[in-house]
Scaffold this motif. Structure first.
Motif, short mmCIF file in Angstrom:
data_model
loop_
_atom_site.label_atom_id
_atom_site.label_comp_id
_atom_site.label_asym_id
_atom_site.label_seq_id
_atom_site.Cartn_x
_atom_site.Cartn_y
_atom_site.Cartn_z
N TYR A 1 -1.86 29.24 44.30
CA TYR A 1 -3.06 28.87 45.63
C TYR A 1 -2.51 29.59 46.96
O TYR A 1 -3.41 30.06 47.65
CB TYR A 1 -3.16 27.54 45.65
CG TYR A 1 -3.69 26.85 44.49
CD1 TYR A 1 -4.97 27.39 44.04
CD2 TYR A 1 -2.95 26.19 43.74
CE1 TYR A 1 -5.45 26.90 42.61
CE2 TYR A 1 -3.57 25.65 42.45
CZ TYR A 1 -4.78 25.99 41.92
OH TYR A 1 -5.04 25.32 40.85
N GLU B 1 -0.75 32.22 47.60
CA GLU B 1 -0.95 33.64 47.50
C GLU B 1 -2.24 34.09 47.98
O GLU B 1 -2.34 35.06 48.75
CB GLU B 1 -0.79 34.15 46.12
CG GLU B 1 0.72 34.28 45.54
CD GLU B 1 0.99 34.93 43.94
OE1 GLU B 1 1.78 35.34 43.89
OE2 GLU B 1 -0.19 34.53 43.45
N THR B 2 -3.22 33.37 47.69
CA THR B 2 -4.47 33.78 47.97
C THR B 2 -5.27 33.10 49.21
O THR B 2 -6.34 33.55 49.86
CB THR B 2 -5.40 33.73 46.68
OG1 THR B 2 -5.46 32.43 46.56
CG2 THR B 2 -5.05 34.81 45.78
N ASP B 3 -4.52 32.10 49.85
CA ASP B 3 -5.26 31.13 50.72
C ASP B 3 -4.83 31.87 52.10
O ASP B 3 -3.67 32.20 52.32
CB ASP B 3 -4.57 29.91 50.60
CG ASP B 3 -5.32 28.96 51.58
OD1 ASP B 3 -4.73 28.88 52.71
OD2 ASP B 3 -6.43 28.47 51.51
N GLU B 4 -6.05 31.85 52.98
CA GLU B 4 -5.85 32.37 54.19
C GLU B 4 -5.56 31.58 55.22
O GLU B 4 -5.16 31.82 56.45
CB GLU B 4 -6.87 33.23 54.53
CG GLU B 4 -7.08 34.48 53.55
CD GLU B 4 -5.95 35.53 54.05
OE1 GLU B 4 -5.42 35.68 55.08
OE2 GLU B 4 -5.64 36.17 52.91
N PHE B 5 -5.78 30.20 54.89
CA PHE B 5 -5.84 29.08 56.05
C PHE B 5 -4.43 28.28 56.04
O PHE B 5 -3.75 28.04 57.15
CB PHE B 5 -7.02 28.18 55.85
CG PHE B 5 -7.09 27.38 56.94
CD1 PHE B 5 -7.47 27.38 58.17
CD2 PHE B 5 -6.86 25.85 56.65
CE1 PHE B 5 -7.71 26.57 59.14
CE2 PHE B 5 -7.04 24.99 57.72
CZ PHE B 5 -7.34 25.30 58.91
N TYR B 6 -4.17 27.66 55.00
CA TYR B 6 -2.96 26.66 54.82
C TYR B 6 -1.48 27.39 54.75
O TYR B 6 -0.64 26.83 54.89
CB TYR B 6 -3.10 25.94 53.58
CG TYR B 6 -4.12 24.89 53.86
CD1 TYR B 6 -4.31 23.71 54.63
CD2 TYR B 6 -5.53 25.09 53.12
CE1 TYR B 6 -5.26 22.84 55.02
CE2 TYR B 6 -6.46 24.30 53.28
CZ TYR B 6 -6.32 23.19 54.03
OH TYR B 6 -7.38 22.36 54.20
N ARG B 7 -1.49 28.76 54.26
CA ARG B 7 -0.17 29.17 54.43
C ARG B 7 0.18 29.84 55.78
O ARG B 7 1.37 29.56 56.25
CB ARG B 7 0.00 30.44 53.37
CG ARG B 7 -0.90 31.60 53.74
CD ARG B 7 -0.65 32.65 52.73
NE ARG B 7 -1.62 33.57 53.11
CZ ARG B 7 -1.67 34.93 52.71
NH1 ARG B 7 -0.50 35.21 52.04
NH2 ARG B 7 -2.52 35.56 52.98
#
Length: 165
Positions: free
Chosen positions: A157, A159-165
């Motif tokens: 998740y 790898e693709t999440d732009e908000f939480y990482r």
């Protein structure tokens, strides 16, 4: 208010000479209450720029009330949150607002439950309210937050999440 630095606005646009020989200016009359049940009261006329206002936009104020941030708390939050975040509250769905309200209510109840024991423990250790407030302020505003998670389960998740990482 329980805080002696907070006053209630009684009148706006009152002429004040400031007690000196200089020119008069427009001010606001504030009333401060002290003692049990605000038994003692005093009034003071101050310049308008001394007043820390609350939320100016009625739709933002209404959204904040919906999530459990009451009018008397809104000026505090308006100092902490950027305007963009305050205005974003207008666009929360009903379910999102309800979730925030439940979360705030539960956190408040847990805080109220725990603070008495915390005060007692600080007193046992020889510390006072000032030290307790300093520790709580550090935890709230400065303490690093660590979130432990299983990289095997959550890594895909992130790898693709732009908000939480």
């Amino acid at each position: 208010s329980k805080d002696p630095r907070e006053g209630r606005v009684i009148a706006v646009g009152v002429e004040s000479s400031g007690g000196g020989p200089g020119p008069s200016r427009m001010g606001m009359v504030l009333e401060f209450g002290f003692g049990p049940a605000d038994q003692w009261k005093t009034r003071q006329t101050v310049p308008p720029n001394w007043i820390l206002g609350g939320v100016q936009d009625p739709s933002v104020a209404a959204a904040m009330r919906d999530v459990g941030i009451l009018d008397q708390q809104q000026c505090f939050w308006s100092l902490l949150l950027p305007d963009t975040e305050m205005h974003a509250m207008r666009y929360l769905t009903h379910c999102q607002k309800a979730a925030l309200k439940v979360s705030r209510d539960k956190a408040t109840a847990k805080h109220d439950e725990a603070i008495k024991n915390c005060r007692d423990r600080f007193k046992e250790l020889g510390y006072g309210e000032r030290e307790l407030q300093a520790v709580l302020g550090w935890v709230q505003d400065l303490a690093p937050v660590l979130i432990h998670f299983s990289i095997d389960e959550m890594g895909r998740y992130l790898e693709t999440d732009e908000f939480y990482r």
